[in-house]
Design a protein around this motif. Structure first.
Motif, PDB file in Angstrom:
ATOM      1  N   ARG A  73      43.415  42.450  48.205  1.00 15.91           N
ATOM      2  CA  ARG A  73      44.169  42.413  46.958  1.00 15.91           C
ATOM      3  C   ARG A  73      44.513  43.797  46.408  1.00 15.91           C
ATOM      4  NH1 ARG A  73      40.947  37.242  44.227  1.00 15.91           N
ATOM      5  NH2 ARG A  73      41.360  35.854  46.009  1.00 15.91           N
ATOM      6  N   ARG A 113      37.076  39.485  48.743  1.00 15.05           N
ATOM      7  CA  ARG A 113      38.499  39.140  48.690  1.00 15.05           C
ATOM      8  C   ARG A 113      39.346  40.295  48.144  1.00 15.05           C
ATOM      9  NH1 ARG A 113      38.873  33.201  46.130  1.00 15.05           N
ATOM     10  NH2 ARG A 113      38.305  34.285  44.208  1.00 15.05           N
ATOM     11  N   PHE A 129      31.946  29.679  43.618  1.00 12.81           N
ATOM     12  CA  PHE A 129      31.831  31.050  43.107  1.00 12.81           C
ATOM     13  C   PHE A 129      30.447  31.311  42.517  1.00 12.81           C
ATOM     14  CE2 PHE A 129      36.674  30.899  42.185  1.00 12.81           C
ATOM     15  CZ  PHE A 129      36.940  31.188  43.518  1.00 12.81           C
TER      16      PHE A 129
HETATM   17  C1  GLC Z   1      41.684  28.624  47.377  1.00 12.18           C
HETATM   18  C2  GLC Z   1      42.419  29.897  47.064  1.00 12.18           C
HETATM   19  C3  GLC Z   1      41.478  30.844  46.397  1.00 12.18           C
HETATM   20  C4  GLC Z   1      40.995  30.227  45.127  1.00 12.18           C
HETATM   21  C5  GLC Z   1      40.391  28.847  45.366  1.00 12.18           C
HETATM   22  C6  GLC Z   1      40.261  28.083  44.091  1.00 12.18           C
HETATM   23  O1  GLC Z   1      40.701  28.807  48.316  1.00 12.18           O
HETATM   24  O2  GLC Z   1      43.001  30.410  48.206  1.00 12.18           O
HETATM   25  O3  GLC Z   1      42.053  32.096  46.146  1.00 12.18           O
HETATM   26  O4  GLC Z   1      40.054  31.045  44.514  1.00 12.18           O
HETATM   27  O5  GLC Z   1      41.171  28.053  46.220  1.00 12.18           O
HETATM   28  O6  GLC Z   1      41.515  27.729  43.605  1.00 12.18           O
END
Ligand code: GLC
Length: 566
Positions: free
Chosen positions: A421, A417, A144
């Protein structure tokens, strides 16, 4: 081929925050799901995959768990959960939990203990490292944005987080941690849940050398994935988990495994491996990004998509089982991405995509709202987004001057994403019938045209098309167990294939383009006893060469099918 209920099933994914809000606080909840079980039964699905409902500070909408055996209060209580499970089972619907055990929340009791002192009994439940001359232990970039390492003042060390800094990675090298995970899984199985979807399960084993990753182009961080994707002990761990927990129950298990090849998939999900039933592979949904990964405005390339899908069908045949999906809570809406979401072609292309996917060999997954042909949202302003990934990358890439704000907004419009949602569109009342309160994320304004109430009442709706597709699977074993054979693999716009079982053949033809396309039909489907099974146009018979309408899809059987199935 061995028969199994999870091969014959259709799975429906619920993202609880966005499904249905029963108490008007703007956030979907468990009671809201229970109220909609009749809708799911009407659709005909067999299994619900429920995205996380556990206690969580909601840094990543529940994929950051602070208590694996408690329910997040805004979603309801454990009594609400038990009621939902009971009501689902009454309707013949199974429930599969999301299992997020690559990491926990930094507010989990284990982590609060772990960070207190180097000799705390929970210290080794997480991954702590010394810095390198005042710098992070490796150059890895987190999923992220930012570094994967967070400095902790208390004990003057870094901890690893592949996702946000509020999602510290669990240390699977530690047997005590593994025992706790298995104990927790057993507790859920004893409650009666029917399986697990395992979040980024191919990242749980880290290469203990902690080597720097390659830095590409202008990227700010190195790519650490060779050190943690499909790591050295991952199969050992999954086999242990299978022995300790999974093998003791009749479960469905699906591993989320980004960046797996077909060879690796066979290791995770091979029939003789004693690991998982199937994995989610992502080759077909990985955007062709460049140095900024998924942050691109490029649309998918049909020829590449087709090559990938055919390869997975062929290479797993008889060895492992495919999972089939075009969307989920991390992906854009499938009709916007692979179909055409303009009013002219939206319903037609949504039905085409459904035909394509549900007729392949594997277990199909329907992501909530896909059965209505719900679309991307196309937000105009960054303040409308809520997703941590979208917000963090917007900040990181625009502040570093790597992408302009306009360009980043265009990338988000395609790949954020949050597209998946936005709240489920139930009817044409305020907030699409999702909530009486202010929804946590804006409702797509197209809910007046696209909603469940309208589609249930219209025979030719996307919903009713899905319902028919799903019912075919229940009656005709060829849909589940038939072999797969690609046709016209070089065709630039049409995906065509055959399924065969016990003397019967089905022909599946899908036009992925907004243009007329021509395709040659194999002889046996021209015979008088060949028959239409399902299609999204008026077509009821075939000629040697067929001109397909935009986004046309059909399935013909030879010889004809009987009502009772063949
Ligand atoms: C997976 C989930 C996602 C989440 C990530 C961390 O890819 O599908 O939504 O943010 O793992 O848990």
């Amino acid at each position: 081929m061995n028969k199994a209920w999870w091969k014959e099933a259709v799975v429906y994914q619920i993202y609880p925050r966005s499904f249905h809000d029963s108490n008007g606080d703007g956030v979907g909840d468990i009671k809201g799901i229970t109220q909609k079980l009749d809708y799911l039964q009407e659709l005909g699905i067999d299994v619900i995959w429920l995205s996380p409902v556990y206690e969580s500070p909601m840094d990543d909408n529940g994929y950051d768990i602070s208590d694996y055996m408690a329910i997040y209060s805004q979603f309801g209580t454990m009594e609400d959960f038990d009621e939902m499970l009971g009501e689902a089972h009454k309707r013949g619907i199974k429930l599969v939990m999301d299992l997020v055990v690559n990491h926990s929340s930094d507010e989990h009791r284990w982590f609060l203990e772990s960070r207190k002192a180097k000799d705390n009994p929970y210290r080794d439940f997480y991954i702590w490292k010394e810095g390198r001359q005042g710098k992070e232990p490796t150059n890895w970039g987190a999923m992220f944005g930012g570094s994967t390492w967070e400095w902790d003042e208390q004990t003057q060390m870094y901890y690893l987080h592949l996702f946000s800094r509020k999602q510290p990675d669990l240390n699977w090298e530690n047997e005590a941690l593994r025992r706790e995970i298995y104990r927790m899984m057993t507790w859920w199985c004893d409650k009666g849940v029917d399986g697990f979807r395992m979040d980024v399960i191919n990242m749980i084993s880290k290469d203990q050398r902690y080597l720097d990753g390659e830095k590409r182009g202008a990227a700010l961080y190195g790519d650490g994935s060779p050190s943690f994707m499909n790591g050295p002990r991952v199969h050992e761990y999954l086999q242990e988990m299978n022995r300790e927990v999974l093998s003791k129950y009749d479960l469905m298990t699906v591993g989320e495994t980004p960046a797996v090849s077909t060879e690796e998939a066979k290791r995770y999900a091979g029939a003789d491996r004693g690991e998982l039933n199937m994995v989610f592979q992502f080759e077909h949904v990985d955007p062709e990004g460049g140095e900024f990964g998924k942050w691109t405005t490029k649309r998918y390339r049909f020829s590449k998509f087709k090559e990938i899908m055919i390869r997975w069908q062929e290479e797993l045949a008889g060895k492992a089982w495919n999972s089939l999906f075009l969307g989920n809570h991390d992906q854009p809406r499938s009709v916007s991405r692979f179909g055409n979401d303009t009013p002219e072609f939206r319903e037609q292309s949504a039905k085409m995509l459904a035909t394509f996917l549900h007729m392949l060999q594997g277990t199909p997954y329907v992501y909530q709202g896909e059965e209505l042909g719900m679309t991307n949202i196309y937000f105009q302003d960054i303040s409308q987004y809520r997703d941590i990934e979208s917000l963090q990358y917007y900040k990181e890439l625009t502040e570093a001057g790597l992408l302009s704000k306009e360009h980043m907004m265009a990338c988000l419009a395609q790949y954020s994403r949050d597209n998946a949602r936005t709240p489920m569109q139930w009817d044409s009342s305020r907030n699409a019938g999702f909530s009486q309160g202010e929804p946590w994320l804006e409702v797509n304004p197209n809910y007046l045209e696209i909603n469940a109430e309208d589609q249930l009442s219209r025979e030719n709706s996307v919903f009713n098309y899905y319902k028919k597709l799903i019912s075919l699977r229940k009656v005709h074993p060829i849909v589940t167990y038939g072999s797969f054979c690609a046709l016209a693999p070089e065709h630039p716009a049409v995906f065509a294939y055959m399924r065969e079982l016990g003397g019967q053949s089905w022909l599946v033809v899908c036009n992925f383009a907004a243009d007329l396309e021509t395709i040659e039909i194999p002889k046996r489907f021209l015979a008088p006893d060949s028959q239409l099974v399902i299609g999204n146009t008026e077509r009821t018979s075939l000629t040697p060469s067929v001109e397909l309408a935009p986004y046309e899809a059909f399935v013909f059987s030879s010889p004809a099918v009987t009502e009772a199935g063949v």
